[in-house]
Design a protein around this motif. Structure first.
Motif, PDB file in Angstrom:
ATOM      1  N   ARG A  17       0.842  -1.209   0.000  1.00  0.00           N
ATOM      2  CA  ARG A  17       0.000   0.000   0.000  1.00  0.00           C
ATOM      3  C   ARG A  17       0.874   1.255   0.000  1.00  0.00           C
ATOM      4  O   ARG A  17       0.572   2.238  -0.684  1.00  0.00           O
ATOM      5  CB  ARG A  17      -0.914   0.005   1.232  1.00  0.00           C
ATOM      6  N   TRP A  21       1.036   4.307  -2.669  1.00  0.00           N
ATOM      7  CA  TRP A  21       0.936   5.698  -2.218  1.00  0.00           C
ATOM      8  C   TRP A  21       2.152   6.502  -2.662  1.00  0.00           C
ATOM      9  O   TRP A  21       2.034   7.628  -3.141  1.00  0.00           O
ATOM     10  CB  TRP A  21       0.806   5.685  -0.693  1.00  0.00           C
ATOM     11  N   ALA A 131      -1.335  10.875  10.123  1.00  0.00           N
ATOM     12  CA  ALA A 131      -2.099  11.116   8.896  1.00  0.00           C
ATOM     13  C   ALA A 131      -1.543  10.285   7.748  1.00  0.00           C
ATOM     14  O   ALA A 131      -2.300   9.799   6.896  1.00  0.00           O
ATOM     15  CB  ALA A 131      -2.072  12.602   8.548  1.00  0.00           C
ATOM     16  N   ILE A 132      -0.220  10.115   7.712  1.00  0.00           N
ATOM     17  CA  ILE A 132       0.401   9.305   6.667  1.00  0.00           C
ATOM     18  C   ILE A 132      -0.063   7.863   6.764  1.00  0.00           C
ATOM     19  O   ILE A 132      -0.409   7.223   5.760  1.00  0.00           O
ATOM     20  CB  ILE A 132       1.939   9.394   6.768  1.00  0.00           C
ATOM     21  N   ARG A 134      -2.845   6.728   8.086  1.00  0.00           N
ATOM     22  CA  ARG A 134      -4.257   6.640   7.660  1.00  0.00           C
ATOM     23  C   ARG A 134      -4.379   6.693   6.143  1.00  0.00           C
ATOM     24  O   ARG A 134      -5.164   5.949   5.538  1.00  0.00           O
ATOM     25  CB  ARG A 134      -5.061   7.781   8.301  1.00  0.00           C
ATOM     26  N   GLU A 135      -3.580   7.551   5.532  1.00  0.00           N
ATOM     27  CA  GLU A 135      -3.640   7.691   4.073  1.00  0.00           C
ATOM     28  C   GLU A 135      -3.159   6.418   3.384  1.00  0.00           C
ATOM     29  O   GLU A 135      -3.762   5.960   2.400  1.00  0.00           O
ATOM     30  CB  GLU A 135      -2.784   8.883   3.644  1.00  0.00           C
ATOM     31  N   ILE A 136      -2.092   5.826   3.896  1.00  0.00           N
ATOM     32  CA  ILE A 136      -1.567   4.599   3.297  1.00  0.00           C
ATOM     33  C   ILE A 136      -2.552   3.449   3.481  1.00  0.00           C
ATOM     34  O   ILE A 136      -2.825   2.689   2.537  1.00  0.00           O
ATOM     35  CB  ILE A 136      -0.196   4.252   3.901  1.00  0.00           C
ATOM     36  N   ALA A 138      -5.636   3.537   3.714  1.00  0.00           N
ATOM     37  CA  ALA A 138      -6.828   3.746   2.878  1.00  0.00           C
ATOM     38  C   ALA A 138      -6.526   3.589   1.390  1.00  0.00           C
ATOM     39  O   ALA A 138      -7.442   3.643   0.563  1.00  0.00           O
ATOM     40  CB  ALA A 138      -7.403   5.134   3.144  1.00  0.00           C
ATOM     41  N   THR A 139      -5.248   3.383   1.050  1.00  0.00           N
ATOM     42  CA  THR A 139      -4.845   3.270  -0.355  1.00  0.00           C
ATOM     43  C   THR A 139      -5.182   1.886  -0.894  1.00  0.00           C
ATOM     44  O   THR A 139      -4.877   0.869  -0.265  1.00  0.00           O
ATOM     45  CB  THR A 139      -3.336   3.528  -0.506  1.00  0.00           C
TER      46      THR A 139
END
Length: 425
Positions: A17, A21, A131-132, A134-136, A138-139
């Motif tokens: 993931r 990203w 935040a990183i 969470r973003e990863i 969600a990828t």
């Protein structure tokens, strides 16, 4: 910048993931050791993305200017690459071929975010590590084909290869060199492909200790390199040149027989020992007197595609020498040139039909602790999406007793994984 560690339930899934990203950034470096561990490297997966600062070679004093760039960013990871043609700054040499792939001679960047992914944890450094994560997480990971479109061509046909091979052996007979690494290019113009999916497929077909997806704008390095060029760990410098290649067997018994034959092959052994001598000589320029040694000679390392003969040369760096001066003193990698080194590089430019560029240069990173680790750029695709140009090269050492047919077949063996990926196998 904030640094935090997080526990991972599935580190490999998270790494995939994170790779997906990372690929959206203009500058990205993904290094994967694929589970290979030794006494000289301890990173599982390293990711650096986003350029807070960049260094691009301009053809003048690259190594000294890069050192100033590193010194201006203490405590930073700084990934990047050195192109083979930096030889022209180190010695009185030149490159006559066009830079078709259009990479600079060196590029490094200070990342906005770095991730160190281990077996159970990830350490993230950036403005907002939570935040990183969470973003990863969600990828969504894509799983498509490489999507290569284009016609793969040989820059050197079979007949031309044999003609050049004979000419280079004549230089050996005349005493101009006693070993030379001769390479050929495979390329496609007006080509297109999905770089991320191509890298994923390459890493599946040929997992290696220095696997790398590197993105610089619209230019990509997709590497399955098995070879360490040079690393610095504390005050210890380590180089692990590879010379000597054999295919994997179809059965366990055949595989062991091929390993035994490789270890006993006089030509392969002599090539490896020649390169070891060249590396020892290169390292002497950076070493404390009397510290250069070869603690491991002619070890067989087995990878998914090939068996290789690998030797290890180490020394203690002399006091006061900078990181980039150490690399300059050893560059380009000895396993990709020949001996004597300058004469070999002159003949390489005279007889090869392509500019090497990033190929047979070095790819890796400088660490916040003042260490570094670089691989030799081999078994690697280079792709310029804007120019739609795809290139990879393979080569081998020519010595007095080298057989052209065997060397030609070895070139194809070294490119086997790259051919398979582009053909969709």
């Amino acid at each position: 910048m904030v640094s935090m560690a997080y526990h991972l339930k599935d580190s490999r899934a998270f790494a995939q993931r994170a790779l997906q990203w990372a690929a959206k950034f203009d500058s990205a470096c993904y290094l994967d050791s694929n589970g290979y561990r030794d006494n000289y490297g301890n990173l599982d997966v390293f990711i650096a993305v986003g350029a807070a600062a960049e260094f691009v070679a301009d053809g003048h004093d690259t190594f000294a200017n890069l050192q100033r760039f590193i010194d201006a960013h203490p405590g930073s990871w700084i990934p990047g690459f050195f192109g083979y043609d930096l030889k022209n700054e180190i010695e009185q040499l030149y490159s006559r071929h066009l830079n078709r792939i259009d990479f600079p001679d060196a590029y490094f960047f200070v990342p906005q975010y770095t991730l160190l992914i281990g077996q159970h944890n990830v350490e993230i450094k950036g403005a907002d590590p939570a935040a990183i994560v969470r973003e990863i997480e969600a990828t969504e990971v894509t799983d498509g084909p490489p999507g290569f479109k284009g016609q793969l061509r040989y820059r050197v046909d079979h007949h031309a290869y044999f003609t050049t091979f004979d000419a280079l052996k004549n230089h050996i007979r005349m005493g101009d060199v006693y070993e030379i690494n001769y390479c050929q290019e495979f390329y496609a113009e007006e080509a297109s492909l999905n770089p991320l999916e191509t890298y994923r497929r390459l890493n599946a077909v040929s997992p290696t200790p220095f696997s790398c997806f590197f993105k610089y704008g619209d230019r990509y390095i997709l590497s399955a390199s098995p070879e360490r060029f040079l690393s610095k760990n504390g005050n210890t410098l380590i180089s692990q040149p590879i010379k000597g290649t054999a295919p994997r067997g179809k059965t366990g018994k055949q595989d062991e027989r091929l390993k035994t034959q490789l270890a006993a092959n006089p030509k392969e052994v002599s090539e490896n020992l020649m390169v070891v001598d060249l590396v020892r000589n290169d390292l002497t320029r950076s070493a404390e007197p009397g510290t250069v040694e070869a603690p491991a000679l002619l070890e067989i390392h087995s990878f998914k595609q090939v068996h290789q003969l690998v030797s290890t040369v180490t020394c203690q760096a002399r006091k006061g020498i900078s990181a980039t001066e150490i690399i300059r003193n050893t560059f380009p990698p000895a396993s990709m040139t020949g001996a004597p080194k300058i004469s070999a590089m002159e003949l390489i430019d005279a007889y090869e039909d392509s500019r090497r560029g990033v190929y047979s240069g070095a790819l890796g990173y400088f660490s916040p602790q003042g260490n570094f680790d670089f691989s030799v750029v081999i078994r690697t695709m280079l792709y310029n999406a804007k120019k739609r140009y795809l290139s990879f090269q393979t080569g081998g050492a020519i010595t007095a007793n080298a057989d052209p047919e065997k060397e030609y077949d070895e070139c194809l063996l070294k490119g086997k994984a790259l051919f398979e990926v582009l053909k969709g196998r």
